[in-house]
Design an enzyme around this catalytic site. Structure first.
Site, PDB file in Angstrom:
ATOM      1  N   GLU A 111     -17.480   8.123 -41.871  1.00  0.00           N
ATOM      2  CA  GLU A 111     -17.686   6.902 -42.648  1.00  0.00           C
ATOM      3  C   GLU A 111     -16.377   6.154 -42.884  1.00  0.00           C
ATOM      4  O   GLU A 111     -16.350   4.926 -42.927  1.00  0.00           O
ATOM      5  CB  GLU A 111     -18.363   7.239 -43.973  1.00  0.00           C
ATOM      6  N   GLU A 131     -24.778  15.113 -43.137  1.00  0.00           N
ATOM      7  CA  GLU A 131     -24.984  15.277 -44.580  1.00  0.00           C
ATOM      8  C   GLU A 131     -26.355  15.817 -44.947  1.00  0.00           C
ATOM      9  O   GLU A 131     -26.481  16.621 -45.878  1.00  0.00           O
ATOM     10  CB  GLU A 131     -24.750  13.934 -45.297  1.00  0.00           C
TER      11      GLU A 131
END
Length: 248
Positions: A111, A131
């Site tokens: 990210e 995640e």
């Protein structure tokens, strides 16, 4: 400018700053100290705009957020937007940000790379967002930046099905724009920074700023930025130099 950091190696140059994420014992996992130190760098670049190059150390960009810290975070921590706040700030820096991705860029590390304006990879790069396998979501930008970068089908494969992209796959979907051997990656990142640095800094800043305004703000935002540049001394100097070269 010089500052002591615990989790970063920072090389200050006149037109750029090279920041290396440096927590090798945990594959450069992003912890609160690194977040705080990257905020300090952002503050410096907001006050004195320069190109930012982000890379890792020891053959890894960033393996993700520090799971030991992440495990202990609760609802109130999620609402603070600890990582998303930083990555948004990096994305909004006045001059372009280049992520030089070597090895793993997973979770929060991926990210962070998505927040950059340019992503270059080594042949060993691996990018993904695992995640959901850990019982959380990629809430620091992947859920909206990634689809804008690679399209919804590929983004869903990465986020919902745990797909990890190789460097070649990332290049094929335009998540990265260049792939280099490991020992040539930083040289390529600096070569890109050299090309950016040749442009007019103010024009580059305004182009980046207007590029990211909402669609409804165009073309007014474009015209207002152009009006500012049409009065700049640099515009007259550069165009005069161009016309003089053309006469030769």
């Amino acid at each position: 400018m010089s500052r002591e950091f615990r989790t970063l190696l920072v090389d200050y140059r006149p037109d750029r700053v090279h920041v290396q994420l440096n927590r090798p014992a945990v594959r450069n996992a992003i912890d609160q100290t690194m977040i705080d130190e990257l905020h300090l760098v952002c503050g410096e670049l907001e006050r004195g705009p320069r190109i930012l190059i982000l890379s890792g150390t020891n053959g890894v960009f960033a393996s993700g957020a520090d799971i030991a810290q992440l495990r202990d975070r609760r609802a109130e921590d999620a609402l603070k937007g600890i990582n998303s706040g930083l990555f948004g700030r990096i994305a909004r820096l006045p001059l372009p940000v280049i992520a030089a991705i070597d090895g793993w860029a997973l979770g929060g590390g991926a990210e962070l790379a998505y927040a950059a304006d340019f992503r270059l990879a080594s042949t060993t790069a691996r990018l993904g967002n695992p995640e959901t396998a850990l019982g959380i979501i990629p809430a620091a930008g992947a859920l909206w930046r990634l689809a804008a970068l690679v399209g919804e089908p590929v983004a869903k494969e990465i986020i919902l099905a745990g797909r990890i992209l190789t460097a070649a796959e990332a290049l094929a979907v335009h998540l990265v724009t260049e792939v280099h051997e490991q020992d040539a990656l930083l040289e390529a990142a600096h070569a890109l920074a050299d090309r950016i640095a040749k442009q007019d800094p103010l024009a580059t800043q305004l182009a980046k700023e207007v590029f990211h305004v909402p669609a409804a703000a165009h073309p007014l935002a474009d015209n207002e930025a152009q009006a500012r540049l049409f009065e700049s001394e640099e515009k007259f100097a550069r165009m005069t130099a161009f016309l003089e070269r053309k006469k030769r």
